[in-house]
Design a protein around this motif. Structure first.
Motif, PDB file in Angstrom:
ATOM      1  N   CYS A  38     -73.169  26.089  22.477  1.00 56.02           N
ATOM      2  CA  CYS A  38     -73.112  24.773  23.116  1.00 56.02           C
ATOM      3  C   CYS A  38     -73.184  23.686  22.051  1.00 56.02           C
ATOM      4  O   CYS A  38     -74.105  23.682  21.229  1.00 56.02           O
ATOM      5  CB  CYS A  38     -74.303  24.647  24.075  1.00 56.02           C
ATOM      6  SG  CYS A  38     -74.536  23.014  24.796  1.00 56.02           S
ATOM      7  N   ILE A  39     -72.226  22.762  22.058  1.00 57.36           N
ATOM      8  CA  ILE A  39     -72.238  21.663  21.100  1.00 57.36           C
ATOM      9  C   ILE A  39     -72.981  20.480  21.721  1.00 57.36           C
ATOM     10  O   ILE A  39     -72.494  19.839  22.661  1.00 57.36           O
ATOM     11  CB  ILE A  39     -70.799  21.295  20.672  1.00 57.36           C
ATOM     12  CG1 ILE A  39     -70.106  22.558  20.099  1.00 57.36           C
ATOM     13  CG2 ILE A  39     -70.823  20.170  19.641  1.00 57.36           C
ATOM     14  CD1 ILE A  39     -68.649  22.374  19.774  1.00 57.36           C
ATOM     15  N   LEU A  40     -74.184  20.247  21.214  1.00 58.24           N
ATOM     16  CA  LEU A  40     -75.056  19.203  21.763  1.00 58.24           C
ATOM     17  C   LEU A  40     -74.578  17.811  21.335  1.00 58.24           C
ATOM     18  O   LEU A  40     -73.952  17.677  20.307  1.00 58.24           O
ATOM     19  CB  LEU A  40     -76.486  19.422  21.262  1.00 58.24           C
ATOM     20  CG  LEU A  40     -77.148  20.726  21.746  1.00 58.24           C
ATOM     21  CD1 LEU A  40     -78.454  20.943  21.024  1.00 58.24           C
ATOM     22  CD2 LEU A  40     -77.343  20.705  23.257  1.00 58.24           C
ATOM     23  N   LYS A  41     -74.934  16.771  22.106  1.00 56.43           N
ATOM     24  CA  LYS A  41     -75.607  16.900  23.382  1.00 56.43           C
ATOM     25  C   LYS A  41     -74.600  16.967  24.528  1.00 56.43           C
ATOM     26  O   LYS A  41     -74.916  17.402  25.622  1.00 56.43           O
ATOM     27  CB  LYS A  41     -76.491  15.664  23.636  1.00 56.43           C
ATOM     28  CG  LYS A  41     -77.554  15.402  22.617  1.00 56.43           C
ATOM     29  CD  LYS A  41     -78.289  14.079  23.014  1.00 56.43           C
ATOM     30  CE  LYS A  41     -79.228  13.648  21.915  1.00 56.43           C
ATOM     31  NZ  LYS A  41     -79.782  12.295  22.187  1.00 56.43           N
ATOM     32  N   GLY A  42     -73.377  16.516  24.254  1.00 53.23           N
ATOM     33  CA  GLY A  42     -72.406  16.280  25.323  1.00 53.23           C
ATOM     34  C   GLY A  42     -72.031  17.491  26.156  1.00 53.23           C
ATOM     35  O   GLY A  42     -71.632  17.351  27.306  1.00 53.23           O
ATOM     36  N   ALA A  43     -72.160  18.698  25.559  1.00 54.92           N
ATOM     37  CA  ALA A  43     -71.706  19.889  26.283  1.00 54.92           C
ATOM     38  C   ALA A  43     -72.774  20.487  27.185  1.00 54.92           C
ATOM     39  O   ALA A  43     -72.511  21.443  27.918  1.00 54.92           O
ATOM     40  CB  ALA A  43     -71.214  20.954  25.300  1.00 54.92           C
ATOM     41  N   LEU A  44     -73.988  19.931  27.125  1.00 54.71           N
ATOM     42  CA  LEU A  44     -75.119  20.560  27.816  1.00 54.71           C
ATOM     43  C   LEU A  44     -74.854  20.892  29.289  1.00 54.71           C
ATOM     44  O   LEU A  44     -75.091  22.010  29.744  1.00 54.71           O
ATOM     45  CB  LEU A  44     -76.354  19.653  27.701  1.00 54.71           C
ATOM     46  CG  LEU A  44     -77.611  20.223  28.346  1.00 54.71           C
ATOM     47  CD1 LEU A  44     -78.148  21.389  27.539  1.00 54.71           C
ATOM     48  CD2 LEU A  44     -78.679  19.144  28.470  1.00 54.71           C
ATOM     49  N   VAL A  45     -74.351  19.930  30.035  1.00 56.41           N
ATOM     50  CA  VAL A  45     -74.194  20.118  31.484  1.00 56.41           C
ATOM     51  C   VAL A  45     -73.053  21.100  31.779  1.00 56.41           C
ATOM     52  O   VAL A  45     -73.206  22.051  32.553  1.00 56.41           O
ATOM     53  CB  VAL A  45     -73.955  18.761  32.190  1.00 56.41           C
ATOM     54  CG1 VAL A  45     -73.767  18.960  33.685  1.00 56.41           C
ATOM     55  CG2 VAL A  45     -75.115  17.812  31.917  1.00 56.41           C
ATOM     56  N   PHE A  46     -71.922  20.890  31.133  1.00 55.79           N
ATOM     57  CA  PHE A  46     -70.767  21.788  31.302  1.00 55.79           C
ATOM     58  C   PHE A  46     -71.154  23.213  30.904  1.00 55.79           C
ATOM     59  O   PHE A  46     -70.861  24.186  31.623  1.00 55.79           O
ATOM     60  CB  PHE A  46     -69.611  21.269  30.439  1.00 55.79           C
ATOM     61  CG  PHE A  46     -68.411  22.172  30.360  1.00 55.79           C
ATOM     62  CD1 PHE A  46     -67.847  22.717  31.509  1.00 55.79           C
ATOM     63  CD2 PHE A  46     -67.824  22.462  29.130  1.00 55.79           C
ATOM     64  CE1 PHE A  46     -66.718  23.553  31.429  1.00 55.79           C
ATOM     65  CE2 PHE A  46     -66.704  23.275  29.044  1.00 55.79           C
ATOM     66  CZ  PHE A  46     -66.153  23.835  30.194  1.00 55.79           C
ATOM     67  N   PHE A  47     -71.846  23.339  29.789  1.00 52.03           N
ATOM     68  CA  PHE A  47     -72.247  24.649  29.269  1.00 52.03           C
ATOM     69  C   PHE A  47     -73.102  25.415  30.276  1.00 52.03           C
ATOM     70  O   PHE A  47     -72.841  26.586  30.575  1.00 52.03           O
ATOM     71  CB  PHE A  47     -73.017  24.436  27.958  1.00 52.03           C
ATOM     72  CG  PHE A  47     -73.439  25.694  27.263  1.00 52.03           C
ATOM     73  CD1 PHE A  47     -72.587  26.353  26.393  1.00 52.03           C
ATOM     74  CD2 PHE A  47     -74.713  26.215  27.444  1.00 52.03           C
ATOM     75  CE1 PHE A  47     -72.975  27.515  25.730  1.00 52.03           C
ATOM     76  CE2 PHE A  47     -75.113  27.366  26.794  1.00 52.03           C
ATOM     77  CZ  PHE A  47     -74.244  28.021  25.938  1.00 52.03           C
ATOM     78  N   THR A  48     -74.120  24.749  30.815  1.00 56.93           N
ATOM     79  CA  THR A  48     -75.023  25.453  31.730  1.00 56.93           C
ATOM     80  C   THR A  48     -74.309  25.823  33.029  1.00 56.93           C
ATOM     81  O   THR A  48     -74.550  26.893  33.582  1.00 56.93           O
ATOM     82  CB  THR A  48     -76.296  24.634  32.033  1.00 56.93           C
ATOM     83  OG1 THR A  48     -75.911  23.336  32.486  1.00 56.93           O
ATOM     84  CG2 THR A  48     -77.167  24.499  30.802  1.00 56.93           C
ATOM     85  N   ASP A  49     -73.410  24.966  33.495  1.00 56.48           N
ATOM     86  CA  ASP A  49     -72.632  25.309  34.695  1.00 56.48           C
ATOM     87  C   ASP A  49     -71.705  26.489  34.408  1.00 56.48           C
ATOM     88  O   ASP A  49     -71.610  27.426  35.208  1.00 56.48           O
ATOM     89  CB  ASP A  49     -71.783  24.118  35.160  1.00 56.48           C
ATOM     90  CG  ASP A  49     -72.588  23.115  35.985  1.00 56.48           C
ATOM     91  OD1 ASP A  49     -73.753  23.403  36.316  1.00 56.48           O
ATOM     92  OD2 ASP A  49     -72.028  22.045  36.311  1.00 56.48           O
ATOM     93  N   LEU A  50     -71.026  26.441  33.266  1.00 62.03           N
ATOM     94  CA  LEU A  50     -70.034  27.471  32.934  1.00 62.03           C
ATOM     95  C   LEU A  50     -70.672  28.844  32.747  1.00 62.03           C
ATOM     96  O   LEU A  50     -70.233  29.818  33.356  1.00 62.03           O
ATOM     97  CB  LEU A  50     -69.278  27.054  31.662  1.00 62.03           C
ATOM     98  CG  LEU A  50     -68.090  27.915  31.262  1.00 62.03           C
ATOM     99  CD1 LEU A  50     -66.905  27.677  32.196  1.00 62.03           C
ATOM    100  CD2 LEU A  50     -67.664  27.632  29.809  1.00 62.03           C
ATOM    101  N   VAL A  51     -71.711  28.921  31.891  1.00 62.92           N
ATOM    102  CA  VAL A  51     -72.284  30.250  31.596  1.00 62.92           C
ATOM    103  C   VAL A  51     -72.913  30.882  32.841  1.00 62.92           C
ATOM    104  O   VAL A  51     -72.936  32.112  32.962  1.00 62.92           O
ATOM    105  CB  VAL A  51     -73.288  30.250  30.413  1.00 62.92           C
ATOM    106  CG1 VAL A  51     -72.616  29.809  29.134  1.00 62.92           C
ATOM    107  CG2 VAL A  51     -74.520  29.423  30.701  1.00 62.92           C
TER     108      VAL A  51
END
Ligand code: IMP
Ligand code: MG
Length: 175
Positions: A38-51
């Motif tokens: 996950c590339i912080l901070k911007g990817a946090l929400v997308f990352f948690t939804d995706l994984v």
């Protein structure tokens, strides 16, 4: 949100596309040893939804980086303020960000991780702001292409605000 804004992708549209991306990735990575970064901070929400939609076991890690300088990727400086602590050698790596703009940061990260000997390395980007691209980035899994607009929400900010919006919006008056 107090400034005037226009919703570009609502929660339902995002959820549907994230589910589709996760199912493509699950099909391609089943049975492999996978590390999602996950590339912080911007990817946090997308990352948690995706994984959470992956149908295979996955290791996760985080990096916080920015790139500066002009010219090609090799002449740019990558500043890492938080690095991964996972050995990715021989493993299948997914590099995940919500938006790829100029592509400079992702191109630097792609080069950095490819030098660590992964079995494979693929980029996942929910939004591809293609008109702004200056560095070549091989986006393997892409959510949506967008024009040159500044967007906020779903992890993305302006001055650290609006990351918590559940949808993706364009601020009025921006570009
Ligand atoms: P790049 O190196 O220009 O591709 O920078 C990508 C980073 O810039 C993204 O990970 C975001 O953090 C940020 N960014 C680029 N475009 C936007 C936008 O429209 N809204 C919010 N952040 C953005
Ligand atoms: Mg930002």
């Amino acid at each position: 949100m107090d400034e005037a804004h226009r919703i570009l992708f609502n929660e339902q549209a995002i959820e549907q596309r994230v589910t589709e991306l996760a199912s493509d990735i699950s099909r391609d990575y089943a049975g492999k040893d996978v590390v999602a970064i996950c590339i912080l901070k911007g990817a946090l929400v997308f990352f948690t939804d995706l994984v959470r939609c992956f149908s295979f076991p996955v290791a996760i890690d985080f990096i916080k980086a920015s790139s500066y300088g002009s010219g090609t990727v090799s002449s740019r400086n990558l500043v890492i303020s938080k690095d991964i602590s996972t050995d990715i050698q021989g493993r299948h790596v997914l590099l995940i960000d919500t938006i790829i703009d100029t592509g400079e940061t992702m191109a630097c990260l792609y080069k950095r991780f490819s030098e660590q000997g992964p079995a494979s390395l693929a980029i996942v980007g929910l939004l591809d702001k293609k008109p702004r691209r200056t560095a070549e980035v091989p986006i393997r899994y892409k959510g949506f292409e967008i024009p040159d607009l500044f967007v906020v929400g779903y992890g993305m900010d302006i001055g650290e605000q609006y990351r918590n919006l559940p949808y993706i919006a364009v601020l009025d008056g921006d570009r």
